[in-house]
Enzyme design. Structure first.
Site, PDB file in Angstrom:
ATOM      1  N   SER A 106       4.211  -0.752   5.407  1.00  0.00           N
ATOM      2  CA  SER A 106       3.028  -0.706   4.549  1.00  0.00           C
ATOM      3  C   SER A 106       2.479   0.705   4.432  1.00  0.00           C
ATOM      4  CB  SER A 106       1.946  -1.636   5.111  1.00  0.00           C
ATOM      5  OG  SER A 106       0.728  -1.452   4.424  1.00  0.00           O
ATOM      6  N   CYS A 107       2.028   1.054   3.228  1.00  0.00           N
ATOM      7  CA  CYS A 107       1.348   2.337   3.034  1.00  0.00           C
ATOM      8  C   CYS A 107      -0.001   2.347   3.739  1.00  0.00           C
ATOM      9  CB  CYS A 107       1.157   2.619   1.541  1.00  0.00           C
ATOM     10  SG  CYS A 107       0.058   1.442   0.702  1.00  0.00           S
ATOM     11  N   SER A 108      -0.428   1.180   4.228  1.00  0.00           N
ATOM     12  CA  SER A 108      -1.730   1.068   4.893  1.00  0.00           C
ATOM     13  C   SER A 108      -1.624   1.076   6.407  1.00  0.00           C
ATOM     14  CB  SER A 108      -2.444  -0.216   4.439  1.00  0.00           C
ATOM     15  OG  SER A 108      -2.679  -0.202   3.056  1.00  0.00           O
TER      16      SER A 108
END
Length: 481
Positions: free
Chosen positions: A260-262
């Site tokens: 995830s980019c998060s």
């Protein structure tokens, strides 16, 4: 030299022409299906969205999609993808439930304005290999809810997972009598030329994935929503519940092997709690590398300045073995930690790693921690979001006022929270806008309203012209006329 350049240009033109030829019939079929669909009424739109959602949520299909994604991309792990496919789609359905997306959606008698929801047409959905089922499903459900057709441009690695998803969607469409041409995808092999042609021929582009694809979307000449680069940092303050913070960082950092980019790429810890916070992270399975081990890991993770596919979205144990750190791998680490003191290209661990590897920074106090995050985002990740573990809610507002971020995630597992969760109020999404800081034209979570046009009918109302002093009185009082 010129001959070679001319030859390359001719080949590129031929590739573009061939791509246009391949894409045109897909778009034509989508337009024909969409013209009937957008006027079919709210129930028809809701039925199509529900069919697409259930195609990925049903447990047996979900398991097939999760396992196919890991098998074909080599990224992440199937159990987490299974959970992501279900929860993100369930959350999206919650957000869409009862929402009107066609016809009159609002009337304001005082202003004389009536708002009418209108479809945008045919949507080009560009999706990444990190979420080859969840992200296409999210975009497809949103597009259908708003009366649109959608054509997916998956990543080359994610093509087979996306094809399986659409096969499942079409089966659900058949049950409900819905035109299969409303949801299509580019044929294999996926090429940049075909993706670019799709962008040009559709009515709206929603692009998630590499920054190259996002830039191509913005340059396509078609209205586009694209997302910025991720590189999340989280701050741990002296007032934080360290035990709780460490376990939330563990969940976020290890979920789906940090695809995830998060997922946190860095954690910035106040000096007063630096040692005990490291101890809590170690108790969660984090292993702190020494300087020599860090150097070996860096050499393994970045080959010729680029992230190595051998390490991307792999488990910490696998990454340690790739780096020749067999003694570390034997400890079965949940994630690896390296201490860092700077940001920028000379400090690669300060950037996005797409792996369960966490850069750890020490800061004298909260203000210094915010400065560290600002330096990190000046290198990579501006606009996305920042995490905060603190007992002081005012600190979250201070970060929101001063840092270049669109979201401040407080006392939560960041990668599970940023795209919406059942314990916060953010809308469910797998595409997070990063505002102008991240070179994006929106700063919210991409949702159904981005897939709509709104027509406004303006009726006459009683005229009321304000007095000049009513609007400028304060200015006049302070500075004169």
């Amino acid at each position: 030299m010129n001959v070679r350049a001319t030859g390359a240009e001719v080949a590129a033109h031929r590739a573009d022409d061939e791509a246009e030829r391949i894409v045109a019939p897909l778009v034509a079929r989508a337009r024909a299906a969409q013209r009937d669909f957008e006027n079919a009424g709210q129930q028809a739109l809701d039925t199509a969205a529900a069919a697409a959602a259930w195609a990925i949520m049903e447990p047996q299909r979900n398991r097939q999609l999760a396992e196919r994604a890991v098998h074909d991309t080599g990224l992440g792990n199937a159990d987490d993808k299974f959970r992501k496919n279900y929860r993100k789609t369930l959350g999206l359905l919650r957000d869409l439930h009862g929402q009107k997306t066609t016809g009159v959606i609002a009337e304001d008698k005082a202003s004389g304005i009536v708002e009418i929801a209108r479809a945008v047409g045919v949507v080009a959905a560009v999706t990444p290999s990190t979420n080859p089922a969840a992200t296409p499903a999210n975009k497809i459900v949103n597009a259908l809810k708003c009366g649109n057709a959608v054509i997916v441009a998956p990543s080359p690695k994610g093509h087979s997972s996306c094809a399986l998803l659409i096969e499942f969607i079409h089966a659900q469409f058949a049950r409900a009598g819905i035109d299969a041409d409303l949801v299509q995808m580019l044929p294999a092999p996926i090429s940049k030329a075909a993706t670019a042609a799709l962008m040009r021929q559709c009515d709206l582009v929603v692009a998630t994935g590499s920054q190259a694809n996002v830039r191509m979307a913005y340059a396509s000449g078609t209205p586009a929503f694209g997302v910025g680069a991720g590189n999340v940092a989280s701050i741990v303050t002296a007032s934080a519940d360290l035990h709780d913070a460490a376990r939330k960082i563990l969940r976020s950092k290890t979920f789906d092997n940090a695809t995830s980019c998060s997922s946190e790429n860095s954690v910035v810890i106040e000096e007063a709690v630096y040692a005990p916070m490291l101890a809590e992270l170690a108790a969660c399975g984090g292993v702190l590398l020494d300087a020599a081990q860090k150097a070996r890991l860096q050499a393994a993770m970045w080959a010729n300045g680029k992230l190595s596919e051998q390490c991307t979205a792999k488990s910490a144990e696998v990454i340690a073995r790739v780096a020749g750190l067999d003694d570390i791998a034997a400890r079965h680490p949940a994630f690896l930690m390296v201490e860092e003191a700077g940001a920028g290209s000379d400090y690669p661990f300060s950037g996005e790693k797409l792996a369960p590897v966490l850069a750890v920074y020490r800061a004298a106090d909260f203000a210094a921690a915010a400065d560290v995050v600002r330096d990190i985002y000046a290198y990579m990740g501006a606009g996305h979001s920042v995490g905060l573990h603190s007992a002081d809610p005012a600190q979250a507002v201070r970060l929101g006022v001063t840092l270049p971020v669109a979201r401040v995630i407080v006392n939560q597992a960041h990668c599970l929270a940023t795209g919406g969760n059942f314990d916060n109020g953010l809308p469910f999404s797998l595409s997070m806008g990063c505002g102008t800081w991240g070179r994006n034209n929106f700063s919210g979570n991409l949702g159904f309203r981005h897939y709509l046009n709104t027509t406004r009918v303006a009726y006459p109302i009683e005229e009321r012209v304000p007095e000049t002093d009513e609007l400028l009185g304060d200015f006049f009082a302070r500075y004169g006329r």
